[in-house]
Design an enzyme around this catalytic site. Structure first.
Site, PDB file in Angstrom:
ATOM      1  N   GLN A   1       6.067   2.982   3.423  1.00  0.00           N
ATOM      2  CA  GLN A   1       5.489   3.169   2.483  1.00  0.00           C
ATOM      3  C   GLN A   1       4.677   4.996   2.001  1.00  0.00           C
ATOM      4  OE1 GLN A   1       5.430   0.347  -0.042  1.00  0.00           O
ATOM      5  NE2 GLN A   1       3.970   1.600  -1.547  1.00  0.00           N
TER       6      GLN A   1
ATOM      7  N   LYS B   1       5.805  -7.082  -2.365  1.00  0.00           N
ATOM      8  CA  LYS B   1       7.654  -7.538  -1.402  1.00  0.00           C
ATOM      9  C   LYS B   1       7.855  -7.939  -0.440  1.00  0.00           C
ATOM     10  CE  LYS B   1       7.402  -1.773  -2.378  1.00  0.00           C
ATOM     11  NZ  LYS B   1       6.688  -0.663  -1.803  1.00  0.00           N
TER      12      LYS B   1
ATOM     13  N   ASP C   1      14.592   2.534  -0.454  1.00  0.00           N
ATOM     14  CA  ASP C   1      14.033   2.999  -1.190  1.00  0.00           C
ATOM     15  C   ASP C   1      15.268   4.549  -2.590  1.00  0.00           C
ATOM     16  OD1 ASP C   1      10.993   2.475  -2.068  1.00  0.00           O
ATOM     17  OD2 ASP C   1      10.378   3.190   0.435  1.00  0.00           O
TER      18      ASP C   1
HETATM   19  N1  GUN Z   1       4.484   3.771  -2.941  1.00  0.00           N
HETATM   20  C1  GUN Z   1       4.436   3.279  -4.343  1.00  0.00           C
HETATM   21  N2  GUN Z   1       5.680   3.074  -4.698  1.00  0.00           N
HETATM   22  C2  GUN Z   1       6.561   3.248  -4.013  1.00  0.00           C
HETATM   23  C3  GUN Z   1       7.681   2.710  -3.643  1.00  0.00           C
HETATM   24  O1  GUN Z   1       8.599   2.318  -4.492  1.00  0.00           O
HETATM   25  N3  GUN Z   1       8.528   3.170  -2.230  1.00  0.00           N
HETATM   26  C4  GUN Z   1       7.585   3.498  -1.422  1.00  0.00           C
HETATM   27  N4  GUN Z   1       8.033   3.256   0.202  1.00  0.00           N
HETATM   28  N5  GUN Z   1       6.184   3.591  -1.623  1.00  0.00           N
HETATM   29  C5  GUN Z   1       5.959   3.703  -2.482  1.00  0.00           C
END
Ligand code: GUN
Length: 293
Positions: free
Chosen positions: A96, A52, A119
Site C-alpha cells: 500500500q 480490500k 497492482d
Molecule cells: N494507494 C492508493 N491507491 C493505491 C493502490 O491502488 N495501490 C496501492 N498499492 N497503494 C495505493
C-alpha cells in the site's frame, strides 16, 4: 443522459468472481489469496486496506495483511516483499502506498515479482501493457476500461480526450484507449497543465476521461453534445446540504455537464467502486496464472 453506474457494475463483477471462486472450491482448486503490506499508520491507507480485505472475504478469496511499523527500514520491507514473492500460497500482493518518506517506493515496486504484482505498478507490467501484451493493469485505468466495455460504449475510431497525464491514471488509460483491440482503437489526445486551448480539444471528444485532480474543472461549455464523460476525480468539500457537513464532488461539474452528456459517471458511485473490483479481477488472474502462464 444515462448514468454509468459503477456501483452496480462492480457488484456484477464481484458476483461473477464469487461464482468462479465457488467453482474452484467445488473442484478442490486453490483459493485465490491476496496479501497487502501496510507500513505505518496512515489513516487513509488503513481504510483502503480494510476495504480490500472486506472485498476479498465477500468473493471468497483468502486474504492477509502484513502490518509493519512506521520505522520499518527499506531492507526489512524488501525482505517482506521477497518472502511474499516466494510464498506459493500468495497469488498476488500489493504494498500500500504512500510509504514512509525514508523508503524508496520505486525500489520496493521493482522488487515485487511482476507475476504477483496485482497492482500493475511494476515497470514490466507497465511495459507489457504499452505494447499490448497480457499484463496486470492498475486498478483505476482497468476500472475505467471495464466501465466503458460493460456500458456498451463504442470506442473504435472515436475521439477520446484524456485530461491529466499522471502515471497512475491519465497516461495508462490514454495508452489503453489507443491499443489495437476490440475494446479500444480510439484516437487519443492527452491534455495536461501545459496544454493550450483545452476547451477546443475537450469539445471534440466523443469520450472525455477526466483525471486532472481539480474540483469541477470541466464545465458544460467544454463538452460536446452526446459525449461520454468519465470522471475520475473525488474531492471532499464543505456543504450545508448534508448532515455530515461535507459532500463528494468530482473533476466535472456534474449538474450542467450531465445535461449534455449521453452517458456520465457520478461521483461517488462511478469510477471509485471499480478500483477494488479491478484488484479482485487481477488476483483471480494471478491465481489462474492467466497473464504469465
Ligand atoms: N494507494 C492508493 N491507491 C493505491 C493502490 O491502488 N495501490 C496501492 N498499492 N497503494 C495505493
Amino acid at each position: 443522459m444515462e448514468l454509468i453506474d459503477g456501483k452496480k457494475i462492480s457488484a456484477e463483477i464481484k458476483e461473477e468472481i464469487t461464482k468462479e471462486v465457488k467453482a474452484i472450491k467445488d473442484n478442490d482448486g486453490k483459493v485465490p489469496h491476496l496479501a497487502a503490506v501496510l507500513v505505518g499508520n496512515d489513516q487513509a491507507s488503513e481504510t483502503y486496506v480494510a476495504g480490500k480485505e472486506k472485498a476479498c472475504k465477500k468473493v471468497g478469496f483468502s486474504s492477509s495483511v502484513y502490518k509493519m511499523d512506521e520505522d520499518t527500514t527499506e531492507e526489512q520491507l524488501l525482505e517482506t516483499v521477497e518472502f511474499l514473492n516466494n510464498d506459493p500460497e500468495i497469488d498476488g500482493f500489493i504494498v500500500q502506498l504512500p510509504l514512509p518518506g525514508h523508503i524508496d517506493e520505486n525500489k520496493i515496486i521493482e522488487a515485487i515479482n511482476p507475476e504477483k504484482d496485482v497492482d500493475g505498478f511494476h515497470p514490466v507490467n507497465l511495459g507489457r501493457m504499452v505494447i499490448g501484451l497480457p499484463a496486470y493493469i492498475s486498478a483505476t485505468p482497468n476500472g475505467i476500461m471495464e466501465l466503458i466495455k460493460r456500458s456498451g460504449i463504442e470506442t473504435k475510431g472515436k475521439n477520446c480526450v484524456v485530461l491529466g497525464r499522471s502515471n497512475i491514471v491519465g497516461r495508462p488509460v490514454s495508452i489503453l484507449m489507443s491499443l489495437n483491440n476490440d475494446n479500444a482503437n480510439a484516437t487519443v489526445t492527452v491534455c495536461h497543465s501545459r496544454t493550450k486551448n483545452i476547451k477546443e480539444i475537450t469539445s471534440s471528444a466523443d469520450i472525455l476521461i477526466v483525471a486532472i485532480g481539480k474540483p469541477e474543472f470541466v464545465t458544460a461549455d467544454m463538452v460536446k453534445d452526446g459525449a461520454v464523460v468519465i470522471d475520475v476525480g473525488i474531492h471532499r468539500v464543505k456543504s450545508d446540504k448534508t448532515k455530515s457537513g461535507y459532500k463528494l464532488i468530482g473533476d466535472v461539474k456534474f449538474d450542467e455537464v450531465s445535461k449534455k452528456a449521453s452517458k456520465i459517471t457520478p461521483v461517488p458511485g462511478g469510477v471509485g467502486p471499480m478500483t477494488i473490483a479491478s484488484l479482485l479481477i487481477n488476483t483471480l488472474k494471478a491465481s489462474k496464472k492467466e497473464i504469465y502462464g
